[in-house]
Structure formats: C-alpha cells, structure tokens
Scaffold this motif. Structure first.
Motif, mmCIF file in Angstrom:
data_model
loop_
_atom_site.group_PDB
_atom_site.id
_atom_site.type_symbol
_atom_site.label_atom_id
_atom_site.label_comp_id
_atom_site.label_asym_id
_atom_site.label_seq_id
_atom_site.Cartn_x
_atom_site.Cartn_y
_atom_site.Cartn_z
ATOM 1 N N LEU A 135 0.150 -1.327 0.092
ATOM 2 C CA LEU A 135 -0.452 -0.203 0.132
ATOM 3 C C LEU A 135 0.921 1.226 -0.027
ATOM 4 O O LEU A 135 0.256 2.596 -0.939
ATOM 5 N N PRO A 136 1.564 1.469 0.828
ATOM 6 C CA PRO A 136 2.671 2.588 1.082
ATOM 7 C C PRO A 136 3.161 2.946 -0.059
ATOM 8 O O PRO A 136 3.561 4.640 -0.753
ATOM 9 N N ALA A 137 3.749 2.404 -1.441
ATOM 10 C CA ALA A 137 3.679 2.107 -2.627
ATOM 11 C C ALA A 137 3.264 2.902 -3.951
ATOM 12 O O ALA A 137 3.405 3.506 -4.620
ATOM 13 N N SER A 142 -1.967 9.293 5.019
ATOM 14 C CA SER A 142 -3.384 10.631 4.293
ATOM 15 C C SER A 142 -3.982 10.801 3.405
ATOM 16 O O SER A 142 -5.387 10.989 3.583
ATOM 17 N N ALA A 143 -3.395 10.549 2.084
ATOM 18 C CA ALA A 143 -4.421 10.166 1.275
ATOM 19 C C ALA A 143 -5.428 8.831 1.133
ATOM 20 O O ALA A 143 -6.695 9.073 0.937
ATOM 21 N N VAL A 144 -5.283 7.574 1.735
ATOM 22 C CA VAL A 144 -5.924 6.796 1.491
ATOM 23 C C VAL A 144 -7.176 6.988 2.273
ATOM 24 O O VAL A 144 -8.303 7.357 2.697
ATOM 25 N N VAL A 145 -6.571 7.613 4.028
ATOM 26 C CA VAL A 145 -7.934 8.369 5.003
ATOM 27 C C VAL A 145 -8.645 9.138 4.458
ATOM 28 O O VAL A 145 -10.128 9.085 4.415
ATOM 29 N N SER A 146 -7.943 10.267 3.404
ATOM 30 C CA SER A 146 -8.453 10.952 2.564
ATOM 31 C C SER A 146 -9.725 10.303 1.844
ATOM 32 O O SER A 146 -10.833 10.917 1.422
ATOM 33 N N VAL A 147 -9.512 9.533 0.785
ATOM 34 C CA VAL A 147 -10.387 8.598 0.254
ATOM 35 C C VAL A 147 -11.208 7.908 0.779
ATOM 36 O O VAL A 147 -12.719 8.269 0.326
ATOM 37 N N VAL A 148 -11.515 7.454 1.389
ATOM 38 C CA VAL A 148 -12.064 6.270 2.441
ATOM 39 C C VAL A 148 -13.579 7.972 3.201
ATOM 40 O O VAL A 148 -14.650 6.975 3.913
ATOM 41 N N THR A 149 -12.799 8.612 3.651
ATOM 42 C CA THR A 149 -13.860 9.662 4.175
ATOM 43 C C THR A 149 -14.567 10.615 3.681
ATOM 44 O O THR A 149 -15.559 11.113 4.179
ATOM 45 N N ASP A 339 -8.005 5.103 -9.137
ATOM 46 C CA ASP A 339 -6.765 4.813 -8.931
ATOM 47 C C ASP A 339 -6.149 4.005 -7.668
ATOM 48 O O ASP A 339 -5.050 3.204 -7.865
ATOM 49 N N LEU A 340 -6.904 3.710 -6.406
ATOM 50 C CA LEU A 340 -6.604 3.039 -5.722
ATOM 51 C C LEU A 340 -7.059 1.795 -6.185
ATOM 52 O O LEU A 340 -6.673 0.987 -5.828
ATOM 53 N N LEU A 341 -8.427 1.732 -5.955
ATOM 54 C CA LEU A 341 -8.436 0.031 -7.025
ATOM 55 C C LEU A 341 -7.342 -0.676 -7.782
ATOM 56 O O LEU A 341 -7.376 -1.700 -8.304
ATOM 57 N N ALA A 342 -7.172 0.250 -8.476
ATOM 58 C CA ALA A 342 -6.299 0.497 -9.643
ATOM 59 C C ALA A 342 -4.971 -0.436 -9.540
ATOM 60 O O ALA A 342 -4.225 -0.758 -10.779
ATOM 61 N N ALA A 343 -4.793 -0.206 -8.470
ATOM 62 C CA ALA A 343 -3.514 -0.831 -7.887
ATOM 63 C C ALA A 343 -2.919 -2.088 -7.902
ATOM 64 O O ALA A 343 -3.691 -2.866 -7.410
ATOM 65 N N PRO A 344 -1.663 -2.237 -7.716
ATOM 66 C CA PRO A 344 -1.496 -3.373 -8.409
ATOM 67 C C PRO A 344 -1.528 -4.487 -6.648
ATOM 68 O O PRO A 344 -1.080 -3.575 -5.960
#
Length: 564
Positions: A135-137, A142-149, A339-344
């Motif tokens: 995930l960090p790659a 903070s970006a992940v939290v922003s997407v989820v919230t 974009d997050l869902l497309a991450a391998p």
C-alpha cells in the motif's frame, strides 16, 4: 432453563449476502459511478418515483390555486362557495400527497446515498487489505484516509441526485405545459429564459472544482504534519525540534486557510448566482404577468398561477445545475477511488492453496537465495550482521517481494495471498498497534481465554505493562499505541503475533528496545509458549541461540552457514 434460546455469534447469512459488493467496475470513474448506481436500483427507483410525485404535486399546487380562484369568482362579484370548497379540498389532498411523497423520497434518497458510501468503504477496505505492505508504494496514509472518509460524500451525493433529477425534469415539462396553456408569450419567455440564465452559472463550476482539488491537497498535506506532530511529540522534544515542527505546522495551516478562503469566494459566487439570477428573472416575469392582468389579457387566477409556476421553476432548474455540479464532484472522487483500486496487489488474490503441513522435522520453508531451511515445528535462528539483509529475508519469506522461497515445496509467489497470510506471519519493527480495547487488539478473533492471553503476555515480559493500565487488558488504547514506549509497543505486537496461532512465525529482532536481562528472559519464555509453530528468528544478537533447534549465520548478506 430448558428450551431457552442461547446467544450465538454466527452471522446472519442474509446480512452477509446483502453486503457482498461483488467486483467493482474500476475501468473509469464514470463506470464506477454507474456500478455503484446499479447495485441499488431499488432504492434509486423508489427515490425517483416519489421524487417525481413530490415535484409534480408541488408544481400543480399554484395551478390548482389559480383554477380555484377563477371558478370561485366566475359569476362576477358573487363567489361560488361550492367551487371554492371543492378547490380547497383538492389543494388539501394535493398537499397531503406532496408531504408523504417528500418523506418517502427523502428516505429512499438517503438510503441510496449512504449505501453508496458504505459500499465504497467496503470495496476500498478489501483493496487495502489485499495490498498489505504494498500500500505505501501507491498512496500515503493521509491520502488513503481522505479517500475513505471524504470521497464517499460526493459519490453518495451523486446517487442521491437521481430521484431529484428525474422529478425535476418531469415537473419542468409539466409546468411548461401549464405556462403555455395560461399565456403563450410568458410561457415561451420563462421556458427559454430561465434555463439560459441558470445554466450561465456553469462557467463558475470549473474554477470551483479546481480550487476544491487544491484545497483538498493542502488539507491532506496538513494532515501528514498533524500526524507527525501528534505521534512524534515525545521524539521531537527529545531532539529539541518541537518548535521547528510547530512552526512548520503553522505555515501549512496558514496555506490551508488561504486555500479555504479562495475556495469560499468561488463557492459564494456560485451559490449567489444560482439563487439571484433565477430570482431576478422571476421578478421580471411577474411584472410582465401583472401588466397582462391589469390589461385584462389574463384572469386574476391566472396571475396567481403564473406567480406560483414561475417561482416553482427555480427549484427544478437549480436541481439541474446541482446535478451537473454533483456529477462533476462525483467523477473527481471516483477517480481517486479508481486509482486506488487499480493499484497492483501485493500478491495473487487467487492462486494455489497452501499444502498440508509436513510432519515434525520436515522442510517447512526454504530460501535458495540464502540457503535458509526451516523445519516444521522447530525454532530456527538466523543471525545477521546486516539488519537490512535480515529484513529483506523476512520480506521474501512473507511473499512481500519476488523470490524463490518455497513453503512446503510450493513457491510463495504462486500461493493465493489470503491463504499465505493465514499461514505465515512476519513481525518486524514496522508493525503497528491500533486504537480500541487492548484485549481486542491482542486477540481480534476472541479465540483465547484469559489464562492463555496472560501466559503469552508473561512470555513477552509485558505483564507489567498490563498491570499499570487502569482496567488491565480491557483498557482502551489510543491510535498506534502512542501512550506506550517503543519497547512496550513491540512487546505487545509480539504477544498479538503469538496469539494468532499461525503455522509459521517470522520474528525480526523480536527483543529490540529491551535491556539484556529482559531479552534473555523473553528468549527463554518464547520458546515455551510458541506451541508447535515453526519459528524463524532474524536477529543480530545471541539471546535465542540456547533455545533454538538450529542456528544459522548470514555474514555477507546472501549465503548462510550453520553456526552450530
């Protein structure tokens, strides 16, 4: 008592099926929004039907009032009380229908919007879990939290607009017919002029969205500094950098404030234009209608009808403008989700199952790159001079990086990632604690009793930590366990790892941040509570040598040799 129902922890299959989101369509933001909408067609259909009824009944109200006035005074100065009473009854019935349909419309709309947000959270949570250490790659915390919230709100708003948009379109057509039937010139002016004026707000939406994105980016950056300042306060004070980081936070806070002010100026202009322009046009229309009434071209009741219909048209046209705005914001939010869902993923979601465990002494793990061979049920110590090489070895064993490591004869890269994670657990200094009740943190599945939990805590020399808490193991801890020292957090994480009861446990420097006496005691006790698990200890010390079944030494970062 015989026949009394006993509580059960089994989940209701119908509830599980309800939240089985399926595979999202992440090919584009628009396809994702459509996928979200298709998943709750029932709620959207309900919102559409009742939204249409709500809008149409509101549109028919001024026409019915005007018709009642015309019929009541059709005979001149003598009012027709029967026609007036019948018209008032119709107005009352229309109001009741309007109220009930509005309540149901709101219920269905909110249900669809909140369900859209929850489905997005579930999809993202599963993706985050599948990414694991990868995930960090792809995105910072903070970006992940922003997407989820934050991004679930505009996605829900897009779905919520469905019922209102269809109702607005139907009511606009209905009102258009009534206006043309009442006064052809005024009807043409209103139906052409008001949409043109309201849609003139469109040019403000593009800079509005740009400033929204800029404001969100600044807030995300500010969130990173807030986390650093909150969780690193002890360290910052220790190195004398507290004021430096506080000044840096103030600078980012001022940038966020300035970005918020720039955004507020554009939002204010957009909101003002959406209300002011249709309002001015409504005043102009009523002035023209009043002149027609005084000239005797239209009846007094028609003037009331035109007044009500012209004022009503502000609502559906504002709804159309809002739909454009919400759709644009929904696409922006969906882009971040896609974009997050497309991450391998960090490994294959589907692959070979993990083979059955070999008998005691059989080969459990093998790493051709280093020569490591770990046998089933044994504790193997890998003593390293280079801690980075030791961490790389642990990542290879856990399947976090490409390697030729085999688990029970099968390459870990070919195993299904969920099954691999249930079999092999890697514990290193990067592992975190989470907020909540400590007992739930240590034993999330609730599989162990107090005696087992206490025994494991004793094995990692953590009973003093628990005894110092106000409610012991049932105490609540903050995010990342910030109230504990580094050594205390590591011991609690180690206890959690032992309570998972996985087949293979890889411990990277398990006794870091403790004194020599505690390290020796932990090594002795860990060998007693690990049960039948295969344990690989990657360490630079010698505390575990006495209790290990095999000790290997890796001096050059690659090859290994037996140390005893």
């Amino acid at each position: 008592m015989a026949g009394r129902n006993k509580p059960t922890t089994r989940r209701d299959p119908s509830r599980v099926a309800r939240w089985d989101t399926g595979v999202p369509d992440a090919r584009s933001p628009a396809r994702y929004l459509l996928w979200i909408a298709r998943g709750q067609l029932g709620a959207i259909a309900g919102a559409t039907v009742f939204g249409t009824v709500w809008m149409v009944t509101l549109a028919l109200m001024p026409a019915l009032v005007g018709e009642t006035i015309n019929r009541a005074f059709a005979r001149g100065d003598e009012p027709d009380l029967g026609a007036a009473g019948l018209g008032c009854a119709g107005i009352l019935a229309l109001g009741v229908v309007h109220h009930l349909s509005g309540t149901l419309r709101h219920r269905f709309s909110e249900s669809s919007a909140r369900t859209a947000g929850i489905r997005t959270i579930l999809v993202l949570t599963r993706k985050i879990a599948a990414l694991g250490s990868a995930l960090p790659a792809h995105a910072d915390t903070s970006a992940v939290v922003s997407v989820v919230t934050a991004d679930i709100v505009p996605i829900g708003d897009f779905v919520r607009m469905a019922g209102r948009a269809v109702g607005a379109l139907v009511s606009f057509v209905t009102v258009g017919g009534l206006l043309l039937g009442t006064s052809l010139p005024l009807g043409i002016i209103v139906l052409v002029g008001m949409p043109a004026l309201t849609l003139s707000v469109g040019p403000l939406l593009r800079p509005l969205h740009r400033r929204q994105d800029a404001h969100r980016a600044v807030l995300s950056d500010l969130g990173k500094h807030t986390v650093d300042l909150a969780y690193g306060l002890r360290v910052l004070r220790g190195i004398g950098a507290e004021r430096v980081f506080a000044r840096r936070y103030r600078e980012h806070s001022q940038r966020a404030r300035a970005a918020g002010e720039r955004l507020a100026r554009v939002e204010t202009l957009a909101d003002l234009a959406q209300v002011l322009l249709p309002g001015l046009f409504t005043v102009l229309t009523l002035w023209l209608a009043a002149r027609l009434a005084f000239a005797g071209t239209i009846a007094p009741g028609d003037l009331v009808t035109l007044y009500g219909l012209a004022g009503f048209l502000v609502l559906p046209i504002q709804t159309a403008t809002e739909l454009v705005d919400k759709t644009a914001k929904g696409l922006v939010a969906a882009r971040r989700v896609v974009d997050l869902l497309a991450a391998p993923p960090g490994g294959p979601a589907e692959g070979l199952p993990v083979p059955g465990r070999p008998s005691a002494g059989g080969v459990e793990l093998a790493d051709p790159a280093s020569g490591l061979v770990a046998r089933s049920g044994e504790m193997t110590v890998v003593r390293v001079d280079d801690t980075e090489a030791g961490a790389d070895l642990a990542d290879r064993i856990g399947g976090y990086t490409e390697s030729a490591v085999t688990l029970r004869g099968v390459p870990v890269t070919r195993l299904a990632t969920p099954a691999l994670r249930r079999t092999v657990l890697v514990v290193d200094s990067r592992t975190e604690l989470f907020a909540g009740v400590l007992r739930d943190e240590l034993d999330p599945g609730g599989r162990h009793d107090d005696a087992r939990i206490r025994a494991v805590l004793d094995a990692v020399c953590a009973t003093d930590i628990i005894d110092a808490l106000p409610e012991g193991v049932n105490s609540r801890i903050g995010p990342r366990g910030y109230a504990f020292s580094g050594g205390q957090r590591h011991r609690l994480v180690l206890a959690r790892a032992l309570l998972t009861d996985v087949d293979v446990l890889v411990l990277v420097e398990p006794t870091c941040a403790v004194d020599a006496h505690t390290e020796a005691e932990m090594a002795r006790r860990l060998s007693q509570v690990r049960g039948g698990a295969t344990v690989v200890v990657v360490t630079s010390g010698r505390a575990f040598d006495t209790f290990a079944d095999a000790v290997l030494r890796q001096s050059d970062g690659t090859g290994m040799e037996a140390d005893r």
